[in-house]
Motif scaffolding. Sequence first.
Motif, PDB file in Angstrom:
ATOM      1  N   GLN A 292     -10.919  -8.027  -4.230  1.00  0.00           N
ATOM      2  CA  GLN A 292     -11.653  -8.841  -3.272  1.00  0.00           C
ATOM      3  C   GLN A 292     -12.470  -9.901  -4.013  1.00  0.00           C
ATOM      4  O   GLN A 292     -13.152  -9.601  -4.987  1.00  0.00           O
ATOM      5  CB  GLN A 292     -12.574  -7.947  -2.438  1.00  0.00           C
ATOM      6  CG  GLN A 292     -11.819  -6.942  -1.589  1.00  0.00           C
ATOM      7  CD  GLN A 292     -12.680  -5.764  -1.155  1.00  0.00           C
ATOM      8  OE1 GLN A 292     -12.426  -4.616  -1.523  1.00  0.00           O
ATOM      9  NE2 GLN A 292     -13.716  -6.059  -0.373  1.00  0.00           N
ATOM     10  N   ASN A 298     -11.788  -5.820   2.956  1.00  0.00           N
ATOM     11  CA  ASN A 298     -10.680  -4.871   2.926  1.00  0.00           C
ATOM     12  C   ASN A 298     -10.883  -3.878   4.068  1.00  0.00           C
ATOM     13  O   ASN A 298     -11.048  -2.676   3.861  1.00  0.00           O
ATOM     14  CB  ASN A 298     -10.626  -4.152   1.575  1.00  0.00           C
ATOM     15  CG  ASN A 298      -9.459  -3.170   1.483  1.00  0.00           C
ATOM     16  OD1 ASN A 298      -8.474  -3.294   2.217  1.00  0.00           O
ATOM     17  ND2 ASN A 298      -9.571  -2.192   0.604  1.00  0.00           N
ATOM     18  N   SER A 327      -7.661 -10.378  -1.696  1.00  0.00           N
ATOM     19  CA  SER A 327      -8.287 -10.727  -0.429  1.00  0.00           C
ATOM     20  C   SER A 327      -9.361 -11.773  -0.691  1.00  0.00           C
ATOM     21  O   SER A 327     -10.421 -11.471  -1.238  1.00  0.00           O
ATOM     22  CB  SER A 327      -8.902  -9.485   0.228  1.00  0.00           C
ATOM     23  OG  SER A 327      -9.576  -9.818   1.414  1.00  0.00           O
TER      24      SER A 327
END
Length: 600
Positions: A292, A298, A327
């Motif tokens: 991330q 997430n 992400s």
Amino acid sequence: MLLGLAVLAAALASSGAHALATPNLHKRFGEPAVKHSWVEVPEGWMDDGSVPPADHTINLRIGLKQNKIDVLIEQLYEVSDPTSASYGKHLSKEQVEALVAPHPDTVALVEEWLAAHDISPAHCSRSPAGDWLSVNVPVSKAERLLDTNYRVFRRRDNGNSVVRALSYSLPRFLHDHIDVVTPTTMFGSLHEMRSTGFIQPSGFKAVTDDAEPQRLVLPGRLATLPASCGTTITPTCLRILYATDTYVPAATGTNKLGVAGYLGEFANDADLQTFFRQFRTDAVGQTLTHVQLNGGGNNQSQPGVEANLDVQYTEGISSPTPNIYYSTGGSPPFTPDSATPTNTNEPYMDWLNFILNQTTIPQTFTTSYGDDEQTVPNDFAVRVCNQFAQLGARGSSIMFSSGDSGVGAGSCRTNDGTNKVVFQPTFPAGCPFVTAVGGTTRVNPEVAVSFSQGGFSNYFARPSYQDAAVSKFLTGVGTKFQGLFNPAGRGFPDVAAQGNGFQVIRSGRVISVGGTSASSPTFAAVVSLLNDFRIASGKAPLGFLNPLLYSSLVPGFNDITSGSNPGCGTTGFTAVAGWDAVTGLGTPNFTTLKNIVAGL
């Protein structure tokens, strides 16, 4: 778009204030010259009639000219050319950073300019190479710095708002030292990027790999293909179709495949295991690494169609190769809160800067997002494209889906004030340093799928590696569509893969998904297996693919010779023998490609 009288008066007053406040600066640095401007508000956006508070904070990023970027691109081609003695001798992180670092004179001039605007260089964050400066400033200061006026713009379709400008300027002498400043005129934000995938109608019924006993024998193959693969795609279909079904990865300790995710799309771990149990039973238990960045999340309770599609098919083909899902956080809608800097950074920028800052990076990447090229400022597009060149120089192969709009979506009208109808290329697919992947459908034979986007960039010239292939295609096109596209531009896609009827698990249920966002992870997974083979053989990964694709690897593709990509009120281009602007060089045959790269 015309401003209301009151708004116009306010804008003029603000502009006048800037002019009165900076005569000494103009005398010292010269009058500002426009770096980039829009003739009109970009398509899909509207000026909502308001301005951000003067103390609203933005994170301003300044891309300093990379002193030896031409040398880096030259070396990129050398390490990517199979006829070069330097083939496969990729550059290290430190070598790349040395080439993209700004010249000391550039640093000194930009710092002097910032200091003159009461922005201390000591307060700026810098990228490892020093080619990016980042600083939080009130919007009022950014306006004086860039001789512009920030306004609040709203998306017509979803109401999301961003703070942007229709133009910005720099002292003329700095144009040779600064490539781009963001956020300014780049309206495409992570929330507004288009995924190139879509859920398909019920006519594409969900199946399992065992649902259809009938088999089709592929030409030249002993393996047989489920007949259902003509309408519904599973990993078995793709592994047999592209001849990866008998290959067992052997370099899983080194080789990795990266999937770039945006738009708050989260890859669901439970869905991945359900997918394996239904479509790739030998992969059950294999996990996905989540990374991330930039506020990316997430949320396992919100599985994304695009994210699940990407990871289920990269893993479904490349297993047990480790996969990483990145992400990347997006820009939240604007709120007039001056206490917290607004995250207004543009697509790809944060992801690219994060990846380039890593010591070790995946050998293969896939991304299924893009914009119409004309909506991306040229200065921004060139800088981002050059960052993809940096990834390629370090030995990574980068795939992007080509798009889902044929030769162009919607009215296909230009946004330069002329309102002409022309074909609409996509970005980053039109960047010459990425491998753009178009789409096919059916089997035995495959044909071009009608939405497979392809054409010619208006920003990037045709690279030499595709001169012969593209010239032949253009000769066949002749004067058809004359004036609707740029025949001197970089042609795309480069390759293709299936793009219809992909069976995806979301929230535990099977749905059918289509788009070149299915094609890109499919092709990337095949490339990842080729990289596995190379690494296991003690060789370097393939890195930047395109020079190799258009030379040594041509025999390793299944040429697609039927189908077209209509759009812009036309029939679009037609798939023909050789490269075409619908399916590129065609779809991969892993066995043939593996035998070719074994000799490099």
